[in-house]
Design an enzyme around this catalytic site. Structure first.
Site, PDB file in Angstrom:
ATOM      1  N   GLU A 143      72.427 -17.510  36.913  1.00  0.00           N
ATOM      2  CA  GLU A 143      72.129 -17.092  35.543  1.00  0.00           C
ATOM      3  C   GLU A 143      71.378 -18.215  34.853  1.00  0.00           C
ATOM      4  OE1 GLU A 143      72.746 -13.897  34.357  1.00  0.00           O
ATOM      5  OE2 GLU A 143      72.996 -13.857  36.522  1.00  0.00           O
ATOM      6  N   ARG A 155      55.199  30.777 -12.858  1.00  0.00           N
ATOM      7  CA  ARG A 155      54.823  29.605 -13.638  1.00  0.00           C
ATOM      8  C   ARG A 155      54.409  30.097 -15.005  1.00  0.00           C
ATOM      9  NH1 ARG A 155      48.971  30.395 -12.805  1.00  0.00           N
ATOM     10  NH2 ARG A 155      48.528  30.475 -10.584  1.00  0.00           N
ATOM     11  N   TYR A 205      55.751  19.799   2.970  1.00  0.00           N
ATOM     12  CA  TYR A 205      56.998  19.711   3.742  1.00  0.00           C
ATOM     13  C   TYR A 205      57.436  21.099   4.176  1.00  0.00           C
ATOM     14  CZ  TYR A 205      61.819  19.116   5.091  1.00  0.00           C
ATOM     15  OH  TYR A 205      62.987  19.140   5.806  1.00  0.00           O
ATOM     16  N   ARG A 245      73.983  -9.901  21.195  1.00  0.00           N
ATOM     17  CA  ARG A 245      72.652 -10.433  20.897  1.00  0.00           C
ATOM     18  C   ARG A 245      71.792  -9.442  20.099  1.00  0.00           C
ATOM     19  NH1 ARG A 245      71.556 -12.329  27.023  1.00  0.00           N
ATOM     20  NH2 ARG A 245      73.181 -10.758  27.348  1.00  0.00           N
ATOM     21  N   LEU A 276      77.079   0.047  34.018  1.00  0.00           N
ATOM     22  CA  LEU A 276      77.858  -0.987  33.327  1.00  0.00           C
ATOM     23  C   LEU A 276      77.449  -0.991  31.859  1.00  0.00           C
ATOM     24  CD1 LEU A 276      77.593  -3.883  35.932  1.00  0.00           C
ATOM     25  CD2 LEU A 276      79.313  -2.052  35.788  1.00  0.00           C
ATOM     26  N   ALA A 277      78.361  -0.539  31.006  1.00  0.00           N
ATOM     27  CA  ALA A 277      77.972  -0.322  29.602  1.00  0.00           C
ATOM     28  C   ALA A 277      79.046  -0.805  28.629  1.00  0.00           C
ATOM     29  CB  ALA A 277      77.695   1.158  29.370  1.00  0.00           C
ATOM     30  N   ALA A 278      79.866  -1.741  29.092  1.00  0.00           N
ATOM     31  CA  ALA A 278      80.970  -2.170  28.226  1.00  0.00           C
ATOM     32  C   ALA A 278      80.699  -3.483  27.514  1.00  0.00           C
ATOM     33  CB  ALA A 278      82.252  -2.286  29.055  1.00  0.00           C
ATOM     34  N   GLY A 279      79.557  -4.097  27.816  1.00  0.00           N
ATOM     35  CA  GLY A 279      79.251  -5.383  27.170  1.00  0.00           C
ATOM     36  C   GLY A 279      79.180  -5.232  25.660  1.00  0.00           C
TER      37      GLY A 279
HETATM   38  C1  UD1 Z   1      72.502  -9.538  33.734  1.00  0.00           C
HETATM   39  C2  UD1 Z   1      72.601 -10.263  35.097  1.00  0.00           C
HETATM   40  C3  UD1 Z   1      71.310 -11.045  35.318  1.00  0.00           C
HETATM   41  C4  UD1 Z   1      70.131 -10.089  35.292  1.00  0.00           C
HETATM   42  C5  UD1 Z   1      70.114  -9.285  33.981  1.00  0.00           C
HETATM   43  C6  UD1 Z   1      69.077  -8.160  34.069  1.00  0.00           C
HETATM   44  C7  UD1 Z   1      74.985 -10.761  35.398  1.00  0.00           C
HETATM   45  C8  UD1 Z   1      76.007 -11.836  35.431  1.00  0.00           C
HETATM   46  N1  UD1 Z   1      73.745 -11.136  35.096  1.00  0.00           N
HETATM   47  O1  UD1 Z   1      72.370 -10.541  32.730  1.00  0.00           O
HETATM   48  O2  UD1 Z   1      71.350 -11.704  36.566  1.00  0.00           O
HETATM   49  O3  UD1 Z   1      68.922 -10.791  35.427  1.00  0.00           O
HETATM   50  O4  UD1 Z   1      71.386  -8.650  33.744  1.00  0.00           O
HETATM   51  O5  UD1 Z   1      68.871  -7.563  32.837  1.00  0.00           O
HETATM   52  O6  UD1 Z   1      75.291  -9.632  35.672  1.00  0.00           O
HETATM   53  N2  UD1 Z   1      78.830  -5.635  30.975  1.00  0.00           N
HETATM   54  C9  UD1 Z   1      80.065  -5.003  30.975  1.00  0.00           C
HETATM   55  N3  UD1 Z   1      81.182  -5.745  30.836  1.00  0.00           N
HETATM   56  C10 UD1 Z   1      81.159  -7.101  30.702  1.00  0.00           C
HETATM   57  C11 UD1 Z   1      79.894  -7.737  30.689  1.00  0.00           C
HETATM   58  C12 UD1 Z   1      78.751  -6.981  30.842  1.00  0.00           C
HETATM   59  O7  UD1 Z   1      80.144  -3.780  31.104  1.00  0.00           O
HETATM   60  O8  UD1 Z   1      82.247  -7.699  30.594  1.00  0.00           O
HETATM   61  C13 UD1 Z   1      77.623  -4.825  31.141  1.00  0.00           C
HETATM   62  C14 UD1 Z   1      76.727  -4.840  29.908  1.00  0.00           C
HETATM   63  O9  UD1 Z   1      77.029  -3.777  29.042  1.00  0.00           O
HETATM   64  C15 UD1 Z   1      75.323  -4.719  30.505  1.00  0.00           C
HETATM   65  C16 UD1 Z   1      75.487  -5.306  31.901  1.00  0.00           C
HETATM   66  O10 UD1 Z   1      76.867  -5.379  32.186  1.00  0.00           O
HETATM   67  O11 UD1 Z   1      74.881  -3.393  30.611  1.00  0.00           O
HETATM   68  C17 UD1 Z   1      74.853  -6.699  32.001  1.00  0.00           C
HETATM   69  O12 UD1 Z   1      75.418  -7.535  30.998  1.00  0.00           O
HETATM   70  P1  UD1 Z   1      74.493  -8.425  30.051  1.00  0.00           P
HETATM   71  O13 UD1 Z   1      75.369  -9.212  29.175  1.00  0.00           O
HETATM   72  O14 UD1 Z   1      73.435  -7.622  29.437  1.00  0.00           O
HETATM   73  O15 UD1 Z   1      73.897  -9.393  31.185  1.00  0.00           O
HETATM   74  P2  UD1 Z   1      72.581 -10.253  31.157  1.00  0.00           P
HETATM   75  O16 UD1 Z   1      72.848 -11.543  30.515  1.00  0.00           O
HETATM   76  O17 UD1 Z   1      71.452  -9.448  30.649  1.00  0.00           O
HETATM   77 CA    CA Z   2      71.217  -7.464  29.783  1.00  0.00          CA
END
Ligand code: UD1
Ligand code: CA
Length: 426
Positions: free
Chosen positions: A148, A393, A319, A16, A9-12
């Site tokens: 959460e 030189r 270097y 922060r 899951l890498a779309a967040g």
């Molecule tokens: C998340 C978990 C939390 C856990 C923590 C561990 C959830 C709701 N919560 O919180 O319980 O303790 O990870 O580090 O999952 N992402 C998407 N699409 C979205 C949202 C998120 O791809 O719409 C991906 C982010 O890129 C990330 C992952 O999901 O890799 C987790 O999202 P993040 O926002 O980091 O969740 P946390 O608040 O850390």
């Molecule tokens: Ca996280």
């Protein structure tokens, strides 16, 4: 083990982190976090690694397949986006922001989660802040609920069992269960954690494996642990580090047995350091530095894309960029390999047993043959043949009686005067 797909899951948005770089591409010890995850999961030989990415990202070079999550509606929604690509019976789902995850922890999850529809890795953290808290069903190792932090009550916040963000699912189970996830929470997001009631709780053996990165401070903390692990591994192979705490070695670096690394040294990715070298203090070996046996690289030396032969000494303030340096070469203090013309990088070659005088500039492309010499202070633009000396030189001229023409301050007399005054004091 039956076949398994992996979804990262890498779309967040990574908001922060407060910068513009996509969160999974932030580097830990020289490698993007995403690459660390891929390394850990690849050891399983998964059927497919699928990354869920945002509309502006392209992670295709790291994984087998990518899918786009157009709107960031939460982790459950992100996983749902990957469903069309999943055809294995089992599924590992992992957050992209936990680069310390290890193969061991994943194996544990898969073994202990056997027979369950869902399982997750947890850790008992002294400082659980920022993580989802796991509430078990009574004394059993099964999830009742994951809350959460934002949604937790004061009592729930006191819980120390946290959700790592790594899950094992039976594919048919999660495809059904995800439909029951709602957005009834403080962020109005679809939380994947809401599909986990009933899941097997698997406590991770090393709590550091699960640390997540949401902020720059956490990135620094996780990087420190990654570097410690790298250094420990390198020392276990017979390398001496005078001070591991100030020795910064990237992933993808090899160091040979018997080598001594002194404080303040940085060795960057894709470098291979030979056996019995002496490196540092304060040496900066950048990417693709390759050294032979018994090489000395001393203080304030920077190297990059450089092959350095056995027994060669590069002692001080130098270097060496884009170079092939032979065996038993001596490179004098203050030498610069002038590799860049403002647009292109050029190569320098230095043959075996050559002697590069201090403060030489070797303007690439240029070749110094074996057993050739450059005179100290020379700016060398033409090749130097075997056994020849290149000198470039101006010849020194001495001007006599120059002293009298210069103004002077007499420091010694001033010093004495001050001390005399003090002697007068009561
Ligand atoms: C998340 C978990 C939390 C856990 C923590 C561990 C959830 C709701 N919560 O919180 O319980 O303790 O990870 O580090 O999952 N992402 C998407 N699409 C979205 C949202 C998120 O791809 O719409 C991906 C982010 O890129 C990330 C992952 O999901 O890799 C987790 O999202 P993040 O926002 O980091 O969740 P946390 O608040 O850390
Ligand atoms: Ca996280």
């Amino acid at each position: 083990m039956s076949e398994v797909d992996v979804v990262i899951l890498a779309a967040g948005k990574g908001s922060r982190m407060k910068d513009d770089l996509s969160k999974p591409l932030h580097k830990v010890a020289g490698l993007p976090m995403l690459e660390w995850i891929c390394r850990a999961v690849r050891k399983f030989n998964p059927k497919n690694i699928i990354a869920v990415q945002g509309a502006d990202e392209d992670f295709s070079s790291y994984v087998d397949e990518t899918v786009v999550q157009k709107e960031q509606l939460g982790s459950a929604d992100a996983l749902r986006c990957a469903f069309p690509k999943i055809d294995a019976e089992k599924l590992i789902v992992i957050n992209a922001d936990m680069p310390l995850m290890t193969e061991n922890a994943l194996v544990d999850l898969v073994e202990k989660g056997e027979g369950f529809d869902a399982a997750l890795l947890t850790a008992d953290l002294k400082k659980p802040f920022g993580y989802g808290r796991v509430i078990p069903v009574g004394e059993r190792n099964v999830v009742e609920q994951i809350v959460e932090e934002r949604d937790a009550t004061a009592d729930q916040e006191k819980l120390h069992l946290v959700n790592a963000g790594v899950y094992l699912f039976r594919a048919d189970y999660i495809k059904r269960a995800i439909n029951n996830v709602t957005t009834d929470n403080s962020q109005s997001e679809y939380y994947l954690t809401d599909a986990l009631p009933g899941a097997k709780i698997v406590q991770v053996a090393d709590w550091q494996d699960i640390l997540g990165v949401n902020t720059q401070q956490q990135l620094a903390a996780v990087s420190k642990i990654a570097r410690k692990r790298i250094n420990d591994q390198i020392m276990a192979n017979g390398v001496t580090m005078i001070d591991p705490l100030t020795t910064y070695i990237d992933a993808n670096v090899l160091v040979g047995t018997g080598t001594i690394i002194k404080p303040g040294t940085v060795i960057e990715h894709d470098s291979v350091i030979g056996a019995e070298n002496e490196i540092g203090p304060y040496a900066h070996l950048r990417e693709k530095t390759v050294t032979g046996i018994d090489v000395h690289i001393g203080n304030f030396v920077e190297t990059k894309n450089a092959k350095i032969g056995d027994h060669t000494h590069i002692g001080h303030l130098t270097y060496v960029g884009d170079a092939e340096v032979g065996q038993a070469v001596n490179i004098g203090a203050g030498t610069i390999f002038v590799n860049y013309d403002g647009k292109n990088k050029h190569m320098t070659k230095v043959g075996d047993r050559a002697f590069i005088g201090s403060n030489s500039k070797l303007v690439a492309p240029v070749e110094i043959a074996s057993e050739a010499i450059t005179a100290a202070g020379s700016t060398i633009t033409d090749n130097v043949d075997r056994h020849a000396m290149g000198i470039a030189r101006q010849r020194q001229t001495n001007k006599s009686d120059f002293w009298q023409r210069m103004p002077h301050e007499d420091f010694a007399t001033e010093y004495d005067a001050k001390h005399d005054q003090r002697d007068d004091q009561p």
